[in-house]
Design a protein around this motif. Structure first.
Motif, PDB file in Angstrom:
ATOM      1  N   ALA A 144      40.040   3.111 -54.598  1.00 19.89           N
ATOM      2  CA  ALA A 144      40.204   4.545 -54.880  1.00 19.89           C
ATOM      3  C   ALA A 144      40.865   5.239 -53.688  1.00 19.89           C
ATOM      4  O   ALA A 144      41.762   6.077 -53.860  1.00 19.89           O
ATOM      5  N   CYS A 145      40.439   4.883 -52.454  1.00 22.26           N
ATOM      6  CA  CYS A 145      41.047   5.475 -51.252  1.00 22.26           C
ATOM      7  C   CYS A 145      42.529   5.111 -51.178  1.00 22.26           C
ATOM      8  O   CYS A 145      43.378   5.957 -50.871  1.00 22.26           O
ATOM      9  N   GLU A 178      44.816   7.718 -49.052  1.00 24.66           N
ATOM     10  CA  GLU A 178      43.995   8.130 -47.910  1.00 24.66           C
ATOM     11  C   GLU A 178      43.910   6.931 -46.947  1.00 24.66           C
ATOM     12  O   GLU A 178      43.483   5.855 -47.351  1.00 24.66           O
ATOM     13  N   PRO A 179      44.353   7.096 -45.683  1.00 21.15           N
ATOM     14  CA  PRO A 179      44.221   5.987 -44.736  1.00 21.15           C
ATOM     15  C   PRO A 179      42.744   5.635 -44.568  1.00 21.15           C
ATOM     16  O   PRO A 179      41.902   6.523 -44.423  1.00 21.15           O
ATOM     17  N   VAL A 180      42.427   4.344 -44.604  1.00 22.29           N
ATOM     18  CA  VAL A 180      41.037   3.934 -44.641  1.00 22.29           C
ATOM     19  C   VAL A 180      40.906   2.578 -43.955  1.00 22.29           C
ATOM     20  O   VAL A 180      41.871   1.824 -43.871  1.00 22.29           O
ATOM     21  N   ALA A 181      39.714   2.291 -43.405  1.00 26.79           N
ATOM     22  CA  ALA A 181      39.479   0.990 -42.794  1.00 26.79           C
ATOM     23  C   ALA A 181      38.243   0.357 -43.405  1.00 26.79           C
ATOM     24  O   ALA A 181      37.230   1.030 -43.623  1.00 26.79           O
ATOM     25  N   LEU A 182      38.346  -0.937 -43.682  1.00 28.85           N
ATOM     26  CA  LEU A 182      37.196  -1.720 -44.101  1.00 28.85           C
ATOM     27  C   LEU A 182      36.712  -2.480 -42.866  1.00 28.85           C
ATOM     28  O   LEU A 182      37.464  -3.254 -42.279  1.00 28.85           O
ATOM     29  N   VAL A 183      35.473  -2.214 -42.459  1.00 31.05           N
ATOM     30  CA  VAL A 183      34.929  -2.875 -41.266  1.00 31.05           C
ATOM     31  C   VAL A 183      33.944  -3.946 -41.730  1.00 31.05           C
ATOM     32  O   VAL A 183      32.998  -3.657 -42.460  1.00 31.05           O
ATOM     33  N   GLY A 210      36.685   6.217 -43.897  1.00 32.61           N
ATOM     34  CA  GLY A 210      37.798   7.064 -44.316  1.00 32.61           C
ATOM     35  C   GLY A 210      37.494   8.456 -43.813  1.00 32.61           C
ATOM     36  O   GLY A 210      37.213   8.651 -42.629  1.00 32.61           O
ATOM     37  N   GLU A 211      37.543   9.435 -44.724  1.00 32.98           N
ATOM     38  CA  GLU A 211      37.149  10.778 -44.319  1.00 32.98           C
ATOM     39  C   GLU A 211      35.663  10.783 -43.965  1.00 32.98           C
ATOM     40  O   GLU A 211      35.220  11.510 -43.086  1.00 32.98           O
ATOM     41  N   ILE A 258      43.023   3.095 -37.209  1.00 32.62           N
ATOM     42  CA  ILE A 258      43.533   3.678 -38.453  1.00 32.62           C
ATOM     43  C   ILE A 258      44.808   4.453 -38.156  1.00 32.62           C
ATOM     44  O   ILE A 258      45.822   4.298 -38.844  1.00 32.62           O
ATOM     45  N   ALA A 259      44.781   5.266 -37.077  1.00 32.47           N
ATOM     46  CA  ALA A 259      45.952   6.082 -36.746  1.00 32.47           C
ATOM     47  C   ALA A 259      47.159   5.214 -36.422  1.00 32.47           C
ATOM     48  O   ALA A 259      48.290   5.560 -36.748  1.00 32.47           O
TER      49      ALA A 259
END
Lengths: 105, 228
Positions: B11-12, B17-22, B34-35, B54-55
């Protein structure tokens, strides 16, 4: 075709009732062909999309993925020329990669 | 990975939407950053590094931990001005390479005649089209029409944006005249140095598909500069 293709493939396989696993390159040393974050999706019919190397270790990753799909326990795999499995599935480029394999359930 | 987390991640990505899975590779526990942050991994000590990654769109392991950060950034974009013959090859090539493609051309006949499947098409003058597109730092702009009244406004808009790549089709002579006109519009030499013209890597391309290969190769060269 972006890396998110592997995620979409997993969702599609799951919707079709398949068991699935996701392999991700988590660390590289030297001249490895695919960067950290590269994904490969695998299902319980040995079908896969994406890649975690230039084709050298995908077979071994599919093998490990089958175990992970059954056990539900994730695995971390190390590949490189110094690995004892080198003759079988070593990287011709001389690089080393670490691959994390997890079931999606 | 839990199926629910996969859905949230997708969905992100769909929402750009920039997002990271850790992932804690020792346990398999995972969190999505994410946000907001959701999931099983305690991340407080590492949120700064995760946000930096992420940036920078840089996946990787966090040193001295078993944590791996996988960053998902929106795809880079390619804006093609002119639905000409070269565009018919450039659009699919760029899509295979992972770009989202937008084609701007006010000439409806060109937009429909071309094989531009999968590309967003904007049937409008380039100055209006570029206002819709709003190029950012992950956007490349290529003009292909040869027609100053179409190419120049698009190039001017691209020069006023942070687009990472600007290319203009045309011979050296055409390009020199183009630069003169843009200088007349108030652009400086250092502004104009951003325009790659004649466009594309010099691979002795002749046919439209070959020229498209040279263009996408140069766009990738610029996108990935400094990545190695």
């Amino acid at each position: 075709m972006s890396e998110t293709h592997a995620l979409d493939q997993i969702a599609a396989w799951r919707a079709a009732g398949r068991k699935t696993a996701l392999a991700t390159v988590v660390q590289t040393w030297g001249s490895s062909p695919r960067p950290a974050g590269s994904h490969m999706a695998i299902n319980d019919r040995n079908e896969f999309v994406g890649s975690v190397s230039g084709g050298c270790i995908e077979g071994a990753v599919v093998e490990a993925a089958r175990e992970v799909m059954t056990s539900g326990v994730p695995k971390t795999l190390d590949f490189g020329v110094t690995n004892e499995m080198a003759w079988e599935v070593g990287l011709a480029c001389g690089g080393k990669v670490r691959v994390f394999v997890e079931a999606v359930e | 990975m839990k199926a629910r987390l996969l859905s949230q991640l997708q969905a992100c990505i769909a929402a750009k939407e920039p997002v990271a899975l850790v992932t804690d590779t020792a346990t398999g526990a995972q969190s999505l950053v994410g946000e907001d942050v959701q999931g099983d991994v305690p991340l407080e000590a590492h949120l700064g590094e995760i946000k930096r990654r992420i940036a920078a769109d840089k996946s990787g392991a966090i040193e001295n931990t078993s944590l791996f950060v996988r960053v998902y950034s929106p795809n880079p974009r390619l804006v093609v001005v002119g639905a000409v013959h070269i565009a018919q090859s450039l659009v699919p090539l760029a899509q295979i390479a992972g770009f989202e493609v937008v084609v701007i051309d006010p000439r409806a006949a060109f937009l429909t005649a071309g094989k531009l499947a999968g590309a967003t098409t904007i049937e409008d003058w380039p100055d209006d089209g570029m206002k819709l597109v709003r190029p950012d730092g992950r956007t490349a702009v290529v003009t292909l029409t040869h027609d100053p009244k179409l190419d120049d406004p698009a190039l001017a808009a691209a020069l006023r944006s942070p687009a990472f790549y600007i290319g203009a089709l045309g011979s050296r002579k055409t390009h020199d005249k183009r630069l003169q006109r843009l200088r007349g519009d108030g652009f400086t030499d250092s502004d104009l140095a951003r325009i790659r013209g004649p466009v594309g890597l010099d691979i002795n391309a002749i046919s439209p598909p070959e020229i498209a290969v040279s263009i996408i190769a140069q766009v990738i060269e610029t996108l990935r500069a400094g990545a190695k």
